[in-house]
Motif scaffolding. Structure first.
Motif, short mmCIF file in Angstrom:
data_model
loop_
_atom_site.label_atom_id
_atom_site.label_comp_id
_atom_site.label_asym_id
_atom_site.label_seq_id
_atom_site.Cartn_x
_atom_site.Cartn_y
_atom_site.Cartn_z
N UNK A 1 0.81 -1.21 0.00
CA UNK A 1 0.00 0.00 0.00
C UNK A 1 0.86 1.28 0.00
N UNK A 2 1.64 1.50 -1.06
CA UNK A 2 2.43 2.74 -1.12
C UNK A 2 1.51 3.95 -1.23
N UNK A 3 1.85 5.02 -0.50
CA UNK A 3 1.01 6.23 -0.50
C UNK A 3 1.87 7.42 -0.90
N UNK A 4 2.37 8.18 0.07
CA UNK A 4 3.19 9.34 -0.26
C UNK A 4 4.49 8.95 -0.92
N UNK A 5 4.98 9.79 -1.82
CA UNK A 5 6.20 9.48 -2.56
C UNK A 5 6.96 10.77 -2.85
N UNK A 6 8.29 10.71 -2.75
CA UNK A 6 9.15 11.86 -3.03
C UNK A 6 10.45 11.35 -3.64
N UNK B 1 9.28 6.33 -0.13
CA UNK B 1 7.88 5.91 -0.21
C UNK B 1 7.34 5.63 1.19
N UNK B 2 6.14 6.13 1.47
CA UNK B 2 5.44 5.76 2.69
C UNK B 2 4.62 4.51 2.40
N UNK B 3 5.00 3.41 3.05
CA UNK B 3 4.22 2.17 2.89
C UNK B 3 3.14 2.13 3.97
N UNK B 4 1.97 2.57 3.59
CA UNK B 4 0.83 2.66 4.51
C UNK B 4 0.52 1.31 5.13
N UNK B 5 0.56 0.25 4.33
CA UNK B 5 0.19 -1.08 4.82
C UNK B 5 1.24 -1.73 5.68
N UNK B 6 2.50 -1.30 5.54
CA UNK B 6 3.60 -1.91 6.30
C UNK B 6 4.07 -1.03 7.45
N UNK C 1 -1.01 -2.78 -17.71
CA UNK C 1 -0.14 -1.68 -18.10
C UNK C 1 -0.99 -0.47 -18.47
N UNK C 2 -0.66 0.68 -17.89
CA UNK C 2 -1.44 1.88 -18.16
C UNK C 2 -2.72 1.97 -17.36
N UNK C 3 -2.88 1.11 -16.36
CA UNK C 3 -4.06 1.12 -15.51
C UNK C 3 -3.66 1.38 -14.05
N UNK C 4 -4.60 1.89 -13.26
CA UNK C 4 -4.35 2.19 -11.85
C UNK C 4 -5.54 1.71 -11.02
N UNK C 5 -5.26 1.47 -9.75
CA UNK C 5 -6.33 1.13 -8.81
C UNK C 5 -6.11 1.96 -7.54
N UNK C 6 -6.84 3.07 -7.46
CA UNK C 6 -6.71 3.95 -6.30
C UNK C 6 -5.35 4.60 -6.19
N UNK C 7 -4.89 5.37 -7.19
CA UNK C 7 -3.58 6.03 -7.06
C UNK C 7 -3.65 7.15 -6.03
N UNK C 8 -2.83 7.07 -4.98
CA UNK C 8 -2.92 8.01 -3.87
C UNK C 8 -1.73 8.96 -3.74
N UNK C 9 -0.64 8.69 -4.43
CA UNK C 9 0.53 9.56 -4.35
C UNK C 9 1.10 9.82 -5.73
N UNK C 10 1.72 10.98 -5.91
CA UNK C 10 2.30 11.31 -7.21
C UNK C 10 3.43 12.33 -7.04
#
Length: 343
Positions: free
Chosen positions: A90-95, A104-109, A313-322
């Protein structure tokens, strides 16, 4: 534009552009300008990233050749993933750091993971908990001007070194609405000039602003569930309002300027924007509701969008960070597919 002897005909000059990544070469077109000794070299690269431009006269390199050039992804390249980083929870924030490392903030871990530019794991730190240096479902990450990592987790903001030492923590882990208190804070951005830190205090419907030492400065209110913040080259603040399905453009003191988009799934509309990043006057917005990325200019004009719900490829499921890096590559935390998509 190249500067050469004014007596050289273009037929004696040759140039090629090659990619560092795959050694693919592109032939260049050379024309003489109206100014003596100046020539235009034009080319159309098919790949992104670092390239080498070789310029020769009579088969001999000119001084300083080959030249290193970054190729920023074009609109045609954008949306076509060239790297997918898996093995995340569950990666969320990213820089992205100046050296290319990806934080990467791993929300699930309940941890922060650092990857190298190729996407290989360098280190992870943090365990589940409320002590300093521990995390409970971390959301946002950002890098300060002095190289520290900022992390929001449950009702808290922490500032850490890359060696996982927490140098300061704001918020006591309990929800609150006063100064230095949070109610589910999410995205973070750092002002590129002043170093001020802007935190989306989501369930308090506000942005809290801090100095680099995490001392409170002021609050920006009258927002609805803000989930992320970014600052453009002119110093304007852009806020992803998850609850209003829009991007709001403000001054850094909170004066309203522009509302970008409205709720919907048509191109140019937004559904639960979760994160945003700005690069070269382009605003990239990840949409949790539409499972895609939408692109606007900083004046609010819609340009294009890409992606749909799925795991291909080219698909997303709930993209939360960019976020983007210095070469214009776009990194999307494809949260519920447990991966990062680089495009």
């Amino acid at each position: 534009m190249a500067h050469l002897s004014p007596s050289l005909p273009p037929s004696l000059i040759s140039s090629t552009l090659s990619s560092h990544a795959n050694k693919h070469s592109v032939k260049c077109h050379i024309t003489q300008t109206q100014h003596k000794g100046k020539y235009n070299i034009t080319f159309t690269p098919s790949t992104r990233g670092q390239h080498q431009l070789i310029v020769q006269v009579g088969g001999v390199d000119i001084p300083d050749s080959p030249f290193t050039l970054p190729v920023i992804p074009s609109r045609q390249m954008r949306g076509k993933p060239f790297n997918i980083i898996t093995g995340l929870n569950r990666p969320w924030g990213i820089a992205v750091c100046d050296n290319g490392d990806i934080v990467v903030a791993e929300y699930g871990a309940h941890c922060i993971t650092i990857l190298n530019k190729q996407g290989n794991k360098v280190k992870s730190f943090g365990t589940e908990g409320t002590l300093r240096g521990q995390f409970t479902q971390p959301h946002g990450v950002a890098i300060t001007k002095d190289g520290h990592i900022l992390v929001t987790d449950k009702h808290r903001l922490q500032k850490l070194t890359t060696d996982k030492v927490c140098v300061k923590s704001v918020g006591n882990g309990q929800s609150g609405s006063g100064q230095l208190e949070f109610n589910f804070p999410e995205g973070i951005t750092v002002h590129p000039t002043t170093g001020e830190i802007f935190v989306a205090d989501s369930d308090n419907n506000r942005i809290q602003v801090f100095c680099n030492g995490l001392n409170f400065l002021h609050t920006i209110s009258n927002l609805k569930a803000p989930t992320d913040v970014a600052i453009d080259n002119e110093g304007y603040l852009f806020v992803a309002e998850w609850g209003n399905h829009c991007i709001t453009k403000l001054t850094t003191k909170g004066k309203y300027t522009t509302k970008i988009s409205s709720r919907g799934s048509a191109p140019g509309q937004l559904s639960h924007p979760s994160s945003l990043t700005i690069n070269k006057n382009l605003v990239y917005v990840s949409e949790e509701g539409n499972h895609r990325v939408s692109v606007f200019d900083t004046n609010g004009k819609f340009l294009h969008c890409f992606g749909k719900r799925g795991s291909g490829k080219g698909e997303f499921y709930g993209p939360l960070g960019i976020t983007t890096d210095t070469f214009g590559n776009l990194y999307v935390s494809d949260t519920f597919n447990n991966r990062i998509v680089v495009c």
